[in-house]
Write an enzyme that holds these catalytic residues in place. Structure first.
Site, short mmCIF file in Angstrom:
data_model
loop_
_atom_site.label_atom_id
_atom_site.label_comp_id
_atom_site.label_asym_id
_atom_site.label_seq_id
_atom_site.Cartn_x
_atom_site.Cartn_y
_atom_site.Cartn_z
CB CYS A 207 -11.22 -10.05 74.09
SG CYS A 207 -11.13 -8.26 74.13
CB CYS B 18 -5.25 -17.10 71.62
SG CYS B 18 -4.20 -16.62 72.98
CB CYS C 107 -14.42 -13.04 72.54
SG CYS C 107 -12.85 -12.38 72.05
#
Length: 139
Positions: free
Chosen positions: A10, A89, A82
């Site tokens: 996250c 990412c 999230c």
């Protein structure tokens, strides 16, 4: 037998991914090595620790970490929790499965202390239910 590696990501590795790591160790620990990290490391949120302790899972010794590229490469499953982590990412190897399970950020809850605490408990329970479902069904 080698365990598979699941990596919960996250934004700050403070609340959601920390709770997911705790739940993951409870429900998946026999078959998976469970880790969590964030785009940034904001420290483990004390309310996340308190919320998990309330249901008998101790995450007080977990650390808030940024994403480890070596661990990311080793992971059999990467789970983003999230929107920010899903967007930012790092690229995952094409042979690695990556899924997104979106949950509200309890650290951003507004209202009275009681209302904010209710959000921590709700998100904790939602994450636990999702991971239990994954443990039972593989999905």
């Amino acid at each position: 037998m080698n365990k598979k590696v699941i990596y919960f990501l996250c934004t700050g590795n403070s609340c959601r991914s920390q709770m997911a790591e705790g739940w993951g160790k409870k429900y998946l620990g026999d078959e998976w090595d469970v880790y969590s990290a964030g785009i940034e490391a904001h420290g483990v949120n004390p309310n996340a620790v308190k919320a998990m302790k309330e249901i008998g899972i101790d995450i007080s010794e977990q650390t808030s970490d940024t994403i480890d590229q070596e661990l990311l490469q080793k992971a059999d499953l990467v789970v983003t929790l999230c929107g920010h982590a899903a967007d930012v990412c790092p690229a995952t190897p094409s042979n690695k499965e990556r899924v997104h399970w979106g949950f509200d950020d309890p650290a951003k809850a507004e209202g009275t202390d009681e209302e904010k605490w209710a959000v921590f408990r709700r998100v904790r329970d939602e994450i636990g239910k999702r991971i239990k479902t994954f443990a039972e069904t593989g999905k």
